[in-house]
Design an enzyme around this catalytic site. Structure first.
Site, PDB file in Angstrom:
ATOM      1  N   ARG A 122       6.834  20.464 -14.424  1.00  0.00           N
ATOM      2  CA  ARG A 122       5.631  21.270 -14.582  1.00  0.00           C
ATOM      3  C   ARG A 122       6.042  22.717 -14.805  1.00  0.00           C
ATOM      4  O   ARG A 122       6.935  23.234 -14.126  1.00  0.00           O
ATOM      5  CB  ARG A 122       4.729  21.161 -13.341  1.00  0.00           C
ATOM      6  CG  ARG A 122       4.068  19.788 -13.183  1.00  0.00           C
ATOM      7  CD  ARG A 122       3.011  19.577 -14.251  1.00  0.00           C
ATOM      8  NE  ARG A 122       2.365  18.280 -14.161  1.00  0.00           N
ATOM      9  CZ  ARG A 122       2.708  17.222 -14.867  1.00  0.00           C
ATOM     10  NH1 ARG A 122       3.717  17.290 -15.703  1.00  0.00           N
ATOM     11  NH2 ARG A 122       2.042  16.088 -14.748  1.00  0.00           N
TER      12      ARG A 122
ATOM     13  N   HIS B  99       6.794  19.656 -24.827  1.00  0.00           N
ATOM     14  CA  HIS B  99       6.221  18.675 -23.901  1.00  0.00           C
ATOM     15  C   HIS B  99       6.340  17.243 -24.450  1.00  0.00           C
ATOM     16  O   HIS B  99       5.351  16.516 -24.568  1.00  0.00           O
ATOM     17  CB  HIS B  99       4.763  18.994 -23.584  1.00  0.00           C
ATOM     18  CG  HIS B  99       4.343  18.490 -22.224  1.00  0.00           C
ATOM     19  ND1 HIS B  99       3.483  19.166 -21.410  1.00  0.00           N
ATOM     20  CD2 HIS B  99       4.686  17.367 -21.542  1.00  0.00           C
ATOM     21  CE1 HIS B  99       3.295  18.491 -20.286  1.00  0.00           C
ATOM     22  NE2 HIS B  99       4.029  17.386 -20.346  1.00  0.00           N
TER      23      HIS B  99
END
Length: 310
Positions: free
Chosen positions: A225, A273
């Site tokens: 994250r 990502h």
């Protein structure tokens, strides 16, 4: 009796998941009505993406569970209207993707591949890397993804230390926990992999003090994250030469803005990502299995602990 499954996500995801979910539900023996427009009081299960229009769960009076499409649940656990069970996505395709990304980038930095790939300039750089046994790797987070990555790296010969908030036992890994364990895990990390969830306790976990505790020249990989790292502290540690490189796949703002300094920094690699993407075919089978379990009165897979936020 027909089971009503509401798909609460955007149109692109509906196009990707519609047929795999219908097939998976049928294969699981479930007579399901899967749609995007079922009246709230008639919904039995919600297949959910945080970007959907469903933000108030109060009208879903007979809903038995919310089945998240992603592993991350930080965008939904704080919703006070969510009173039914929440299951996060743990999908074999997602796990394999993470293992491949982490292993690939650990090997890239361990072997010093950038020096050869980026410098085809006629200079003979004879600098053999150490063996894996001499390159300690630390993984923060020993959930399904962290455990799988640790086991894969240990199979390659890396000495792997795993850290978690509570005690864990993973064969082949040195497992530490708690505050003292975190300090010890960071101090030995030649390569640090961040696979923790984003909670109020993990936000900015890697601040200037913890970055300074890493060995000089250490490399950070963050497929977890974006908020786990203090961006300014990371840039300062790289500029000071304390850290060797940061390979980052997750960010506080996504897509990462073009003007962000990570893009231009010579010791930062940005990947968009992609470390661990949910695959519709395999994820649909996980969702169908949870619907089957719910209908059979069996415990759901991968239930979220609301108190811990994951």
């Amino acid at each position: 009796m027909t089971t009503n499954v509401l798909f609460a996500a955007n149109d692109a995801l509906w196009n990707d998941y519609r047929e795999p979910l219908r097939t998976a539900l049928s294969d699981a023996g479930i007579d399901a009505h899967l749609a995007t427009d079922i009246p709230a009081p008639e919904v039995d299960y919600i297949v959910y993406s945080p970007g959907s229009d469903v933000q108030d769960f109060t009208p879903f009076t007979r809903c038995k569970a919310v089945l998240n499409l992603w592993a991350g649940v930080e965008n939904i656990t704080g919703n006070d209207t969510l009173t039914m069970p929440l299951a996060r996505m743990v999908d074999d395709g997602l796990t394999r993707g993470m293992v491949e990304w982490v292993t690939g980038h650990v090997l890239r930095h361990h072997l010093g591949l950038d020096a050869h790939i980026l410098h085809q300039d006629g200079e003979w750089r004879h600098d053999p890397p150490p063996l894996a046994t001499d390159r300690p790797v630390t993984i923060l987070g020993l959930g399904a993804l962290g455990r799988a990555c640790g086991e894969a790296l240990a199979q390659l010969g890396f000495p792997v230390t795993g850290w978690s908030r509570s005690p864990k036992d993973v064969p082949g890994l040195t497992c530490l926990h708690g505050g003292d364990g975190l300090s010890a895990a960071l101090e030995r990390a030649g390569i640090l992999v961040l696979l923790l969830p984003h909670t109020h306790e993990t936000a900015n976990l890697m601040n200037d003090a913890r970055l300074a505790s890493l060995p000089r020249g250490a490399v950070i990989l963050n497929p977890g994250r974006g908020a786990l790292i203090d961006d300014d502290a990371l840039l300062a540690a790289l500029d000071a030469g304390h850290l060797g490189h940061a390979t980052l796949d997750t960010f506080r703002t996504e897509p990462l803005p073009p003007e962000h300094p990570f893009w231009a920094h010579p010791q930062v690699t940005v990947t968009p990502h992609i470390a661990s993407e949910t695959r519709p075919a395999s994820a649909a089978r996980v969702i169908a299995e949870n619907v089957r379990r719910g209908e059979a009165g069996e415990p759901l897979l991968h239930l979220v602990d609301r108190d811990r936020g994951y």
